[in-house]
Design a protein around this motif. Structure first.
Motif, PDB file in Angstrom:
ATOM      1  N   LEU A 171       0.849  -1.191   0.000  1.00 51.77           N
ATOM      2  CA  LEU A 171       0.000   0.000   0.000  1.00 51.77           C
ATOM      3  C   LEU A 171       0.885   1.242   0.000  1.00 51.77           C
ATOM      4  CD1 LEU A 171      -2.863  -0.893   2.526  1.00 51.77           C
ATOM      5  CD2 LEU A 171      -3.144  -0.298   0.121  1.00 51.77           C
ATOM      6  N   SER A 172       1.282   1.668  -1.169  1.00 52.34           N
ATOM      7  CA  SER A 172       2.206   2.804  -1.266  1.00 52.34           C
ATOM      8  C   SER A 172       1.569   4.103  -0.787  1.00 52.34           C
ATOM      9  CB  SER A 172       2.694   2.967  -2.707  1.00 52.34           C
ATOM     10  OG  SER A 172       1.589   3.184  -3.579  1.00 52.34           O
ATOM     11  N   ALA A 173       0.233   4.153  -0.730  1.00 53.90           N
ATOM     12  CA  ALA A 173      -0.454   5.373  -0.293  1.00 53.90           C
ATOM     13  C   ALA A 173      -0.576   5.468   1.221  1.00 53.90           C
ATOM     14  CB  ALA A 173      -1.836   5.446  -0.926  1.00 53.90           C
ATOM     15  N   ALA A 174      -0.182   4.402   1.948  1.00 54.75           N
ATOM     16  CA  ALA A 174      -0.299   4.389   3.411  1.00 54.75           C
ATOM     17  C   ALA A 174       1.001   4.831   4.058  1.00 54.75           C
ATOM     18  CB  ALA A 174      -0.685   2.999   3.900  1.00 54.75           C
ATOM     19  N   SER A 175       0.882   5.644   5.112  1.00 53.48           N
ATOM     20  CA  SER A 175       2.072   6.045   5.868  1.00 53.48           C
ATOM     21  C   SER A 175       2.282   5.166   7.093  1.00 53.48           C
ATOM     22  CB  SER A 175       1.961   7.504   6.305  1.00 53.48           C
ATOM     23  OG  SER A 175       0.882   7.682   7.205  1.00 53.48           O
ATOM     24  N   SER A 176       1.193   4.587   7.612  1.00 50.20           N
ATOM     25  CA  SER A 176       1.305   3.700   8.779  1.00 50.20           C
ATOM     26  C   SER A 176       0.088   2.793   8.869  1.00 50.20           C
ATOM     27  CB  SER A 176       1.433   4.506  10.081  1.00 50.20           C
ATOM     28  OG  SER A 176       0.225   5.210  10.342  1.00 50.20           O
ATOM     29  N   ILE A 177       0.299   1.627   9.491  1.00 51.98           N
ATOM     30  CA  ILE A 177      -0.797   0.691   9.795  1.00 51.98           C
ATOM     31  C   ILE A 177      -0.572   0.227  11.223  1.00 51.98           C
ATOM     32  CG2 ILE A 177      -2.062  -1.381   9.113  1.00 51.98           C
ATOM     33  CD1 ILE A 177      -0.578  -1.259   6.410  1.00 51.98           C
ATOM     34  N   LYS A 178      -1.461   0.593  12.122  1.00 51.72           N
ATOM     35  CA  LYS A 178      -1.301   0.264  13.530  1.00 51.72           C
ATOM     36  C   LYS A 178      -2.523  -0.502  14.047  1.00 51.72           C
ATOM     37  CE  LYS A 178       2.577   2.528  13.772  1.00 51.72           C
ATOM     38  NZ  LYS A 178       3.862   1.792  13.844  1.00 51.72           N
ATOM     39  N   VAL A 179      -2.340  -1.133  15.192  1.00 50.63           N
ATOM     40  CA  VAL A 179      -3.456  -1.781  15.889  1.00 50.63           C
ATOM     41  C   VAL A 179      -3.888  -0.869  17.030  1.00 50.63           C
ATOM     42  CG1 VAL A 179      -4.192  -3.752  17.285  1.00 50.63           C
ATOM     43  CG2 VAL A 179      -2.680  -4.113  15.316  1.00 50.63           C
ATOM     44  N   MET A 180      -5.151  -0.522  17.044  1.00 51.63           N
ATOM     45  CA  MET A 180      -5.719   0.285  18.122  1.00 51.63           C
ATOM     46  C   MET A 180      -6.593  -0.612  18.998  1.00 51.63           C
ATOM     47  SD  MET A 180      -8.224   3.640  17.921  1.00 51.63           S
ATOM     48  CE  MET A 180      -9.597   2.679  17.234  1.00 51.63           C
ATOM     49  N   ASN A 181      -6.286  -0.676  20.274  1.00 52.58           N
ATOM     50  CA  ASN A 181      -7.091  -1.429  21.230  1.00 52.58           C
ATOM     51  C   ASN A 181      -8.058  -0.471  21.915  1.00 52.58           C
ATOM     52  OD1 ASN A 181      -5.590  -4.087  21.062  1.00 52.58           O
ATOM     53  ND2 ASN A 181      -3.927  -2.717  21.623  1.00 52.58           N
ATOM     54  N   TYR A 182      -9.303  -0.899  22.037  1.00 47.16           N
ATOM     55  CA  TYR A 182     -10.309  -0.007  22.616  1.00 47.16           C
ATOM     56  C   TYR A 182     -11.374  -0.807  23.365  1.00 47.16           C
ATOM     57  CZ  TYR A 182     -13.214  -1.269  18.524  1.00 47.16           C
ATOM     58  OH  TYR A 182     -13.941  -1.946  17.578  1.00 47.16           O
ATOM     59  N   SER A 229     -24.111  -5.530  17.784  1.00 45.83           N
ATOM     60  CA  SER A 229     -22.706  -5.704  18.157  1.00 45.83           C
ATOM     61  C   SER A 229     -21.769  -5.143  17.091  1.00 45.83           C
ATOM     62  CB  SER A 229     -22.407  -7.199  18.384  1.00 45.83           C
ATOM     63  OG  SER A 229     -21.024  -7.409  18.564  1.00 45.83           O
ATOM     64  N   GLU A 230     -22.077  -5.423  15.830  1.00 49.62           N
ATOM     65  CA  GLU A 230     -21.244  -4.901  14.736  1.00 49.62           C
ATOM     66  C   GLU A 230     -21.235  -3.375  14.746  1.00 49.62           C
ATOM     67  OE1 GLU A 230     -22.063  -8.492  11.499  1.00 49.62           O
ATOM     68  OE2 GLU A 230     -23.430  -6.786  11.619  1.00 49.62           O
ATOM     69  N   ALA A 231     -22.420  -2.790  14.942  1.00 56.48           N
ATOM     70  CA  ALA A 231     -22.521  -1.329  14.946  1.00 56.48           C
ATOM     71  C   ALA A 231     -21.738  -0.725  16.102  1.00 56.48           C
ATOM     72  CB  ALA A 231     -23.992  -0.915  15.014  1.00 56.48           C
ATOM     73  N   ARG A 232     -21.881  -1.304  17.293  1.00 55.05           N
ATOM     74  CA  ARG A 232     -21.123  -0.791  18.442  1.00 55.05           C
ATOM     75  C   ARG A 232     -19.622  -0.940  18.226  1.00 55.05           C
ATOM     76  NH1 ARG A 232     -25.437  -3.168  21.528  1.00 55.05           N
ATOM     77  NH2 ARG A 232     -24.236  -5.087  21.733  1.00 55.05           N
ATOM     78  N   SER A 233     -19.209  -2.047  17.606  1.00 56.70           N
ATOM     79  CA  SER A 233     -17.786  -2.251  17.335  1.00 56.70           C
ATOM     80  C   SER A 233     -17.224  -1.094  16.513  1.00 56.70           C
ATOM     81  CB  SER A 233     -17.570  -3.572  16.588  1.00 56.70           C
ATOM     82  OG  SER A 233     -17.931  -4.681  17.381  1.00 56.70           O
ATOM     83  N   ALA A 234     -18.014  -0.623  15.549  1.00 60.93           N
ATOM     84  CA  ALA A 234     -17.578   0.488  14.703  1.00 60.93           C
ATOM     85  C   ALA A 234     -17.661   1.819  15.443  1.00 60.93           C
ATOM     86  CB  ALA A 234     -18.432   0.538  13.442  1.00 60.93           C
ATOM     87  N   GLN A 235     -18.781   2.049  16.119  1.00 59.75           N
ATOM     88  CA  GLN A 235     -18.968   3.326  16.790  1.00 59.75           C
ATOM     89  C   GLN A 235     -17.912   3.574  17.862  1.00 59.75           C
ATOM     90  OE1 GLN A 235     -23.216   2.422  17.648  1.00 59.75           O
ATOM     91  NE2 GLN A 235     -23.636   4.495  16.931  1.00 59.75           N
ATOM     92  N   TYR A 236     -17.604   2.549  18.627  1.00 59.25           N
ATOM     93  CA  TYR A 236     -16.616   2.721  19.698  1.00 59.25           C
ATOM     94  C   TYR A 236     -15.194   2.760  19.153  1.00 59.25           C
ATOM     95  CZ  TYR A 236     -20.039   2.625  23.406  1.00 59.25           C
ATOM     96  OH  TYR A 236     -21.082   2.964  24.234  1.00 59.25           O
ATOM     97  N   ALA A 237     -14.965   2.150  17.993  1.00 58.03           N
ATOM     98  CA  ALA A 237     -13.666   2.283  17.338  1.00 58.03           C
ATOM     99  C   ALA A 237     -13.458   3.730  16.892  1.00 58.03           C
ATOM    100  CB  ALA A 237     -13.564   1.343  16.148  1.00 58.03           C
ATOM    101  N   VAL A 238     -14.485   4.339  16.331  1.00 60.78           N
ATOM    102  CA  VAL A 238     -14.402   5.740  15.913  1.00 60.78           C
ATOM    103  C   VAL A 238     -14.230   6.643  17.132  1.00 60.78           C
ATOM    104  CG1 VAL A 238     -15.677   7.648  14.840  1.00 60.78           C
ATOM    105  CG2 VAL A 238     -15.660   5.382  13.771  1.00 60.78           C
ATOM    106  N   LYS A 239     -14.973   6.353  18.179  1.00 53.20           N
ATOM    107  CA  LYS A 239     -14.855   7.131  19.425  1.00 53.20           C
ATOM    108  C   LYS A 239     -13.421   7.073  19.951  1.00 53.20           C
ATOM    109  CE  LYS A 239     -16.933   7.415  24.087  1.00 53.20           C
ATOM    110  NZ  LYS A 239     -15.728   7.220  24.910  1.00 53.20           N
ATOM    111  N   ALA A 240     -12.851   5.875  19.976  1.00 56.21           N
ATOM    112  CA  ALA A 240     -11.482   5.705  20.463  1.00 56.21           C
ATOM    113  C   ALA A 240     -10.488   6.438  19.572  1.00 56.21           C
ATOM    114  CB  ALA A 240     -11.131   4.217  20.537  1.00 56.21           C
ATOM    115  N   ALA A 241     -10.686   6.358  18.264  1.00 56.88           N
ATOM    116  CA  ALA A 241      -9.790   7.037  17.328  1.00 56.88           C
ATOM    117  C   ALA A 241      -9.840   8.549  17.541  1.00 56.88           C
ATOM    118  CB  ALA A 241     -10.166   6.681  15.898  1.00 56.88           C
TER     119      ALA A 241
END
Length: 419
Positions: free
Chosen positions: A55-66, A157-169
């Motif tokens: 992925l030449s367009a990416a500067s970083s790929i990290k794991v975010m725990n939340y 559950s899927e929706a919360r997984s996304a919403q809380y990931a965005v919140k954490a980010a």
């Protein structure tokens, strides 16, 4: 002097008590704020160097725990991949696209944060979004990135997984992010993306959803559409399709045990061998489960040369229809809403998809459109060929075709410009 000294001492004492009380309040507030935070940590992604190489367009790929609330109402920890583009940050911050992945399995080893990047996601959706300057947040989903079973196809559950990931980010990356976000997903992720749109319907920062071949009406697929459609396919394709559907059913059963631990999911399968294979869903990923079902169906066809592939005793139809837990899952947790949403929706569907049949998605689209939702259905109707089996018409191919044509990114840019 004495009175003056005593008064001064009392002043210092009162001040000290007041400051101490203020500090106690601050500590309490800090603890409360910390308790409300979703972000836990950012850690390295094992396959980052490999991913960045592709992925030449990416500067970083990290794991975010939340942290997020799970299906039992308890706070649990999970994880997501976070991709930053090389494009310079806009003055007001990057916009975020949540990638909701398709079916991988429910075992922890299947989670995106534990595996190399999926080639289709990497080479199409991720590449195109990063090149436009979007940040991508890709949740594992509850139970895949942490303790407990993954509630497969469980929309809340899927929706919360996304919403809380965005919140954490937003908590962690702060002013690097502008705040606006959208969701894109394929298959299970298409269903999840529609679920995210439902649960984020009142979130002003959420701008809309893309759903590729979204899973819906699972009972209709399993009991009505699939048996009829399977027997119209060449035998090898019929076996592969039926094995895949049975694998989805096994993953669904195991997923239900995340909130109904005593659920006997094996009971919905029609033979001893089919029941046995279903238990693989607890420990193996989708490919291994599909392969086990394929081998058993092939053995059945050899032993019963006049039988149709659909006659393989994979599902116990009566048990499936009469199981209250299954029926509750189908009606309450797995079906995307057809109520009016105030966010724009873009559905992409292959006309020749054998996993999520076109007629199912057409019916979902019709219901959403009739309710007043601003929804568009992009039909990919080119028949897959041996030379080009993925792009243009198959289950995973529809969203890839929309990427190739630029229509997926155009929808994102139209509703959430990157700059």
């Amino acid at each position: 002097m004495k009175r003056s000294n005593i008064a001064l001492a009392m002043t210092f004492s009162i001040s000290a008590l007041f400051l101490s009380a203020c500090n106690d309040d601050n500590d309490s507030n800090q603890r409360d704020n910390q308790k409300d935070k979703s972000f836990v940590s950012e850690t390295s992604y094992t396959y980052e160097s490999e991913g960045l190489g592709d992925l030449s367009a990416a500067s970083s790929i990290k794991v975010m725990n939340y942290k997020m609330p799970n299906v039992l109402g308890k706070t649990v920890e999970t994880s997501a991949l976070v991709f930053f583009p090389k494009i310079a940050k806009p003055k007001d911050g990057y916009r975020v696209v949540v990638w909701a992945h398709g079916t991988l399995g429910v075992a922890d080893k299947c989670a995106p944060t534990n595996t190399p990047l999926n080639p289709n996601f990497k080479n199409y959706t991720a590449k195109n979004l990063l090149e436009q300057g979007y940040v991508i947040v890709a949740p594992d989903y509850e139970g895949l990135g942490g303790a407990g079973e993954h509630p497969y196809l469980h929309i809340p559950s899927e929706a919360r997984s996304a919403q809380y990931a965005v919140k954490a980010a937003k908590e962690y990356y702060g002013q690097q992010l502008q705040g606006s976000w959208m969701s894109v997903g394929q298959s299970q992720g298409g269903q999840a993306s529609l679920g995210i749109a439902e649960y984020a319907n009142n979130d002003a920062t959420y701008k809309g959803a893309v759903a590729g071949a979204p899973a819906s009406s699972l009972d209709k697929i399993i009991l009505e559409v699939a048996p009829e459609a399977i027997d119209t396919l060449p035998q090898s394709a019929a076996i592969d399709t039926y094995a895949t559907l049975l694998s989805y059913a096994a993953l669904t059963g195991v997923g239900i045990t995340s909130y109904e631990p005593t659920f006997g999911y094996q009971g919905i399968f029609g033979s001893a061998k089919a029941k046995e294979i279903a238990t693989l869903a607890k420990t193996e990923c989708l490919g291994e489960i599909v392969e086990a079902y394929k081998q058993d169906i092939q053995s059945y066809v050899v032993d019963n040369p006049t039988a149709k592939v659909s006659e393989y005793p994979g599902i116990d139809v009566e048990a499936f229809k009469n199981d209250a837990t299954i029926q509750k899952f189908l009606t309450d947790y797995s079906q995307p809403t057809t109520k009016k949403l105030n966010k724009p929706i873009y559905i992409i569907q292959g006309k020749y998809d054998t996993n999520v049949p076109y007629v199912i998605t057409q019916a979902l689209y019709d219901a959403m459109y009739s309710s007043g939702t601003k929804v568009e259905l992009k039909t990919v109707d080119i028949v897959p060929s041996a030379a080009n089996p993925v792009v243009n018409g198959s289950h995973t191919g529809a969203i890839l075709a929309a990427n190739e044509s630029g229509e997926l990114v155009q929808f994102i840019k139209q509703n959430m410009p990157a700059q």
